[in-house]
Motif scaffolding. Structure first.
Motif, PDB file in Angstrom:
ATOM      1  N   HIS A  69       0.821  -1.213   0.000  1.00 38.04           N
ATOM      2  CA  HIS A  69       0.000   0.000   0.000  1.00 38.04           C
ATOM      3  C   HIS A  69       0.858   1.269   0.000  1.00 38.04           C
ATOM      4  CE1 HIS A  69      -3.751   1.986   0.397  1.00 38.04           C
ATOM      5  NE2 HIS A  69      -3.731   2.214   1.684  1.00 38.04           N
ATOM      6  N   ARG A  71       3.280   2.121  -1.971  1.00 36.78           N
ATOM      7  CA  ARG A  71       4.675   2.028  -2.428  1.00 36.78           C
ATOM      8  C   ARG A  71       4.875   1.891  -3.931  1.00 36.78           C
ATOM      9  NH1 ARG A  71       4.442   4.027   2.218  1.00 36.78           N
ATOM     10  NH2 ARG A  71       3.935   2.561   3.871  1.00 36.78           N
ATOM     11  N   ALA A  74       7.892   3.720  -5.559  1.00 35.65           N
ATOM     12  CA  ALA A  74       9.220   3.171  -5.251  1.00 35.65           C
ATOM     13  C   ALA A  74       9.466   1.922  -6.088  1.00 35.65           C
ATOM     14  CB  ALA A  74       9.340   2.851  -3.760  1.00 35.65           C
ATOM     15  N   VAL A  75       8.440   1.076  -6.191  1.00 36.58           N
ATOM     16  CA  VAL A  75       8.559  -0.153  -6.976  1.00 36.58           C
ATOM     17  C   VAL A  75       8.771   0.198  -8.453  1.00 36.58           C
ATOM     18  CG1 VAL A  75       7.347  -2.251  -7.675  1.00 36.58           C
ATOM     19  CG2 VAL A  75       7.158  -1.451  -5.313  1.00 36.58           C
ATOM     20  N   THR A  77      10.009   2.946  -9.657  1.00 37.40           N
ATOM     21  CA  THR A  77      11.346   3.535  -9.791  1.00 37.40           C
ATOM     22  C   THR A  77      12.359   2.453 -10.113  1.00 37.40           C
ATOM     23  OG1 THR A  77      10.889   5.379  -8.301  1.00 37.40           O
ATOM     24  CG2 THR A  77      13.195   4.708  -8.497  1.00 37.40           C
ATOM     25  N   SER A 103       4.991  10.072   0.719  1.00 40.81           N
ATOM     26  CA  SER A 103       6.451  10.160   0.655  1.00 40.81           C
ATOM     27  C   SER A 103       6.965   9.601  -0.666  1.00 40.81           C
ATOM     28  CB  SER A 103       7.038   9.386   1.843  1.00 40.81           C
ATOM     29  OG  SER A 103       8.421   9.291   1.724  1.00 40.81           O
ATOM     30  N   GLU A 104       6.480   8.419  -1.037  1.00 40.24           N
ATOM     31  CA  GLU A 104       6.979   7.758  -2.251  1.00 40.24           C
ATOM     32  C   GLU A 104       6.636   8.556  -3.500  1.00 40.24           C
ATOM     33  OE1 GLU A 104       5.691   6.175   0.315  1.00 40.24           O
ATOM     34  OE2 GLU A 104       7.371   4.901   0.890  1.00 40.24           O
ATOM     35  N   HIS A 107       8.778  11.867  -3.730  1.00 36.15           N
ATOM     36  CA  HIS A 107      10.198  11.674  -4.037  1.00 36.15           C
ATOM     37  C   HIS A 107      10.432  11.055  -5.412  1.00 36.15           C
ATOM     38  CE1 HIS A 107      11.829  13.283  -0.364  1.00 36.15           C
ATOM     39  NE2 HIS A 107      10.760  12.788   0.227  1.00 36.15           N
ATOM     40  N   ALA A 108       9.483  10.244  -5.884  1.00 39.13           N
ATOM     41  CA  ALA A 108       9.612   9.743  -7.260  1.00 39.13           C
ATOM     42  C   ALA A 108       9.523  10.922  -8.223  1.00 39.13           C
ATOM     43  CB  ALA A 108       8.536   8.707  -7.557  1.00 39.13           C
ATOM     44  N   ARG A 111      12.745  13.052  -7.977  1.00 33.85           N
ATOM     45  CA  ARG A 111      13.876  12.447  -8.692  1.00 33.85           C
ATOM     46  C   ARG A 111      13.661  12.486 -10.201  1.00 33.85           C
ATOM     47  NH1 ARG A 111      13.273   8.280  -4.633  1.00 33.85           N
ATOM     48  NH2 ARG A 111      12.031   7.186  -6.194  1.00 33.85           N
TER      49      ARG A 111
ATOM     50  N   ILE B  53      20.482   3.778  -5.693  1.00 28.33           N
ATOM     51  CA  ILE B  53      19.544   4.864  -5.371  1.00 28.33           C
ATOM     52  C   ILE B  53      19.592   5.136  -3.870  1.00 28.33           C
ATOM     53  CG2 ILE B  53      17.143   5.671  -5.399  1.00 28.33           C
ATOM     54  CD1 ILE B  53      16.586   3.818  -7.711  1.00 28.33           C
ATOM     55  N   GLU B  56      14.235   7.726  -0.154  1.00 28.80           N
ATOM     56  CA  GLU B  56      13.711   8.706   0.802  1.00 28.80           C
ATOM     57  C   GLU B  56      13.439   8.085   2.166  1.00 28.80           C
ATOM     58  OE1 GLU B  56      12.400   7.685  -2.018  1.00 28.80           O
ATOM     59  OE2 GLU B  56      10.220   7.481  -1.951  1.00 28.80           O
ATOM     60  N   ALA B  60      10.934   2.935   1.327  1.00 29.72           N
ATOM     61  CA  ALA B  60      11.119   3.046  -0.128  1.00 29.72           C
ATOM     62  C   ALA B  60      12.263   2.137  -0.583  1.00 29.72           C
ATOM     63  CB  ALA B  60      11.390   4.490  -0.513  1.00 29.72           C
ATOM     64  N   ASN B  63      11.159  -1.431  -0.878  1.00 26.11           N
ATOM     65  CA  ASN B  63      10.181  -1.585  -1.958  1.00 26.11           C
ATOM     66  C   ASN B  63      10.833  -1.430  -3.333  1.00 26.11           C
ATOM     67  OD1 ASN B  63       7.253  -2.072  -1.040  1.00 26.11           O
ATOM     68  ND2 ASN B  63       8.063  -0.633   0.462  1.00 26.11           N
ATOM     69  N   MET B  64      11.907  -0.662  -3.387  1.00 29.06           N
ATOM     70  CA  MET B  64      12.681  -0.595  -4.631  1.00 29.06           C
ATOM     71  C   MET B  64      13.356  -1.947  -4.888  1.00 29.06           C
ATOM     72  SD  MET B  64      14.388   3.177  -4.407  1.00 29.06           S
ATOM     73  CE  MET B  64      13.369   4.653  -4.416  1.00 29.06           C
ATOM     74  N   TYR B  66      12.217  -4.733  -3.971  1.00 28.62           N
ATOM     75  CA  TYR B  66      11.099  -5.583  -4.416  1.00 28.62           C
ATOM     76  C   TYR B  66      10.883  -5.421  -5.923  1.00 28.62           C
ATOM     77  CZ  TYR B  66       6.069  -7.017  -4.440  1.00 28.62           C
ATOM     78  OH  TYR B  66       4.842  -7.596  -4.691  1.00 28.62           O
ATOM     79  N   GLY B  67      10.909  -4.181  -6.397  1.00 29.01           N
ATOM     80  CA  GLY B  67      10.704  -3.919  -7.827  1.00 29.01           C
ATOM     81  C   GLY B  67      11.839  -4.470  -8.674  1.00 29.01           C
ATOM     82  N   ALA B  68      13.079  -4.208  -8.258  1.00 31.51           N
ATOM     83  CA  ALA B  68      14.240  -4.678  -9.033  1.00 31.51           C
ATOM     84  C   ALA B  68      14.267  -6.194  -9.083  1.00 31.51           C
ATOM     85  CB  ALA B  68      15.532  -4.133  -8.413  1.00 31.51           C
ATOM     86  N   GLU B  89       7.228  -4.786   6.705  1.00 27.94           N
ATOM     87  CA  GLU B  89       6.053  -5.030   5.862  1.00 27.94           C
ATOM     88  C   GLU B  89       6.493  -5.567   4.490  1.00 27.94           C
ATOM     89  OE1 GLU B  89       4.357  -1.743   3.859  1.00 27.94           O
ATOM     90  OE2 GLU B  89       2.308  -2.477   4.048  1.00 27.94           O
ATOM     91  N   PHE B  93       6.070  -9.008   2.256  1.00 31.95           N
ATOM     92  CA  PHE B  93       5.608  -9.010   0.850  1.00 31.95           C
ATOM     93  C   PHE B  93       6.583  -9.793  -0.043  1.00 31.95           C
ATOM     94  CE2 PHE B  93       2.000  -6.098  -0.244  1.00 31.95           C
ATOM     95  CZ  PHE B  93       1.578  -5.856   1.040  1.00 31.95           C
TER      96      PHE B  93
END
Lengths: 248, 354
Positions: A69, A71, A74-75, A77, A103-104, A107-108, A111, B53, B56, B60, B63-64, B66-68, B89, B93
């Motif tokens: 939730h 995020r 960030a994901v 990014t 926040s996410e 900042h996305a 950037r 990266i 922030e 974050a 979760n980054m 997680y994406g990568a 959290e 996930f």
């Protein structure tokens, strides 16, 4: 006879299970049409949020990654940074983006991440049963503002597009609505523009979509569109908030 | 030919080992005592063709990762205790979505903001889950820089092999100290193909990576599938280290830096002819419970030594299961005990009438 209107390839051939009159199915369709028209279906990775649209993976016919939730920016990014040639979008509601994920998203944008964000503003928490969101307008009754949102106790609605437009890293921010045919057409153009901006490497873009939630608002689908027109748009005027290329 | 040694700070050893193991994505947020990791990555990751990266927040950052990871890239983040709390959290996930990731925790004293000195107060959080739901992280605990180097590389392989988050649980001493070590070459093992990543559906059916399981029985089944994975890890991935336990009447059990300090004390007691040994779990999950049970059946007593108020001692007691005695000595609040202090405590315990 020539077929001029068909289901976009970017949508699976399943019926939407969103509530009658809900904006999500229409927004899904607009995104799918844009992806088809730009020929990017096989390059797209979408991010499903927490909220009603978590089920978008049941409908979109391309790769989808679910996120915690708030995020998705960030994901997104990370997805974009490790796969710069792919097209990455996040699809987020107002609880997700304007409350827990402020926040996410900020900042996305700061950037200048080269991603597209589709922000669905329906002025409440739809999936959990219609609680107050940061975007709930003054006087609006929700399950957690039974007497209507009061500035004295719940503060003021958050204008996300205007806020993000102040950020230098953002390249394109537009607020659109689904309340008239003309607005729907404008919404599709804005979505397409956000994708094209990403394809051209222009950086962060966000399209805020004022979207009806008849079930939780307690209105008919038709009255919901009327409420967007008469109440929501007064607080959230539609239009381009930022367009770096045009100097807006 | 003499083998070349590297002389580096602990945090930098971890960062370099990660790069050599193919880590190509790092996101992190400043927090003491792990700042050398993001600083090193900021310089080194672009050279290696990867992505760095400064996020922030720790939320974050993870979760980054997680994406990568969902895009198939080896990804890592690092932090220290309060920052790791913020990540829980997303670690849940990662476990739920079955995504590999490496998380480095250079522990500091807690609870709360605590202090910035070395501690082992996050054992429970690392080993028992930390986040919500039934899941586990494979947890490695290095006790010198050689192990920091080797276990970091291993962490990436095991994360990919099992598609799980793997944690390297260090502490302020491991992160900040310098010592020479052998820069073992990374050799990539045979690993399953990443046929689950989301990178655009060109030439294949669209994929979804998710942890939401709303269908009837779906989530229960998913949990059973995860359990199978954890059972395989319990069978195959246990690592521990022993010093003089065979004839020992008293076995000191410690992990990480606490074990290193305890080893000095144990060696000294041995030189005096006292039958004391050291047992050191290197994997904290999976815990080397079978070996401990075996020693307990032989009548050995245990003294658990930790830089916390007593956490791993619970797992030792479970493994011993009443078959023998277990005592505890610890210093919480970011206090690093001295070898002399442990020498006295272990000697007293050894001499104590059973």
């Amino acid at each position: 006879m020539e077929k001029t209107f068909a289901r976009p390839r970017s949508l699976k051939t399943v019926p939407f299970r969103y509530c009658p009159g809900c904006g999500h199915s229409l927004i899904h369709r607009l995104i799918a049409e844009c992806i088809d028209e730009l020929g990017i279906r096989e390059k797209v990775v979408g991010i499903a949020p927490v909220g009603c649209a978590v089920f978008s993976y049941d409908y979109f016919n391309f790769d989808i990654l679910e996120s915690a939730h708030g995020r998705p920016p960030a994901v997104a990014t990370a997805l974009k940074r490790v796969m710069p040639q792919k097209i990455i979008f996040s699809y987020q509601g107002d609880g997700d983006l304007a409350a827990i994920g402020t926040s996410e998203i900020i900042h996305a944008a700061a950037r200048g991440e080269n991603i597209s964000v589709f922000f669905v503003n329906n002025a409440n928490y739809g999936m959990t049963g219609g609680q107050m969101a940061p975007t709930t307008i003054l006087g609006q009754r929700t399950t957690t503002t039974p007497g209507g949102r009061s500035a004295a106790t719940e503060g003021y609605p958050l204008r996300v597009s205007e806020l993000l437009a102040t950020i230098e890293g953002a390249s394109f921010i537009q607020r659109v609505s689904l309340d008239t045919y003309g607005e729907v057409t404008a919404a599709k153009s804005a979505i397409s523009r956000a994708f094209r901006g990403q394809m051209e490497g222009r950086g962060f873009s966000l399209v805020e979509i004022l979207s009806p939630c008849p079930t939780d608002w307690g209105f008919s689908p038709k009255a919901s569109l009327e409420w967007i027109r008469t109440a929501m748009k007064k607080v959230y005027p539609t239009g381009v908030m930022k367009d770096r290329d045009k100097g807006i | 030919m003499r083998k070349k040694l590297l002389f580096k700070k602990g945090n930098e050893a971890i960062a370099e080992a990660a790069i050599l193991a193919g880590c190509r994505f790092y996101a992190g947020y400043p927090i003491t005592p792990q700042n050398e990791i993001p600083e090193y990555m900021a310089r080194r990751m672009p050279e290696a063709g990867g992505v760095f990266i400064q996020a922030e927040s720790e939320i974050a950052s993870i979760n980054m990762v997680y994406g990568a990871s969902a895009a198939g890239v080896r990804a890592m983040t690092s932090s220290s205790s309060p920052g790791i709390s913020l990540m829980q959290e997303a670690i849940s996930f990662l476990a739920g979505a079955e995504l590999p990731a490496v998380i480095v925790n250079i522990q500091r004293g807690g609870p709360g903001l605590g202090n910035i000195t070395a501690s082992q107060g996050d054992y429970f959080q690392a080993v028992k889950g930390g986040g919500h739901g039934d899941y586990r992280c494979l947890v490695y605990s290095p006790f010198n820089l050689q192990e920091s180097w080797d276990l970091t590389m291993l962490a990436f392989d095991k994360a990919d092999e099992y598609r799980i988050p793997v944690m390297l649980l260090g502490d302020g001493v491991i992160g900040q100290m310098m010592e020479p070590f052998r820069p073992t070459k990374y050799v990539r093992p045979r690993l399953p193909k990443k046929d689950w990543i989301v990178n655009g559906c060109k030439g294949r059916a669209p994929r979804v990576i998710r942890s939401l399981c709303m269908g009837p029985g779906e989530l229960e089944q998913k949990n059973y599938d995860l359990c199978k994975k954890y059972d395989a890890i319990r069978k195959k991935e246990v690592i521990f280290d022993e010093h003089n336990v065979d004839d020992a009447g008293l076995v000191v059990v410690a992990f990480g830096v606490a074990a290193r300090i305890a080893l000095s004390a144990v060696k000294e007691l041995r030189e005096q002819g006292r039958k004391v040994g050291l047992f050191r779990p290197v994997t904290l999950f999976p815990f080397p419970e079978k070996r401990i049970a075996e020693m307990a059946r032989k009548g050995k007593r245990f003294m658990v030594v930790e830089m916390n108020a007593g956490q791993m001692v619970e797992d030792v007691r479970l493994a011993v299961s009443g078959a023998s005695g277990v005592t505890f000595y610890g210093r919480p609040g970011g206090v690093v005990f001295t070898p002399e202090e442990l020498y006295k405590k272990i000697k007293a315990e050894y001499s104590r009438k059973k």
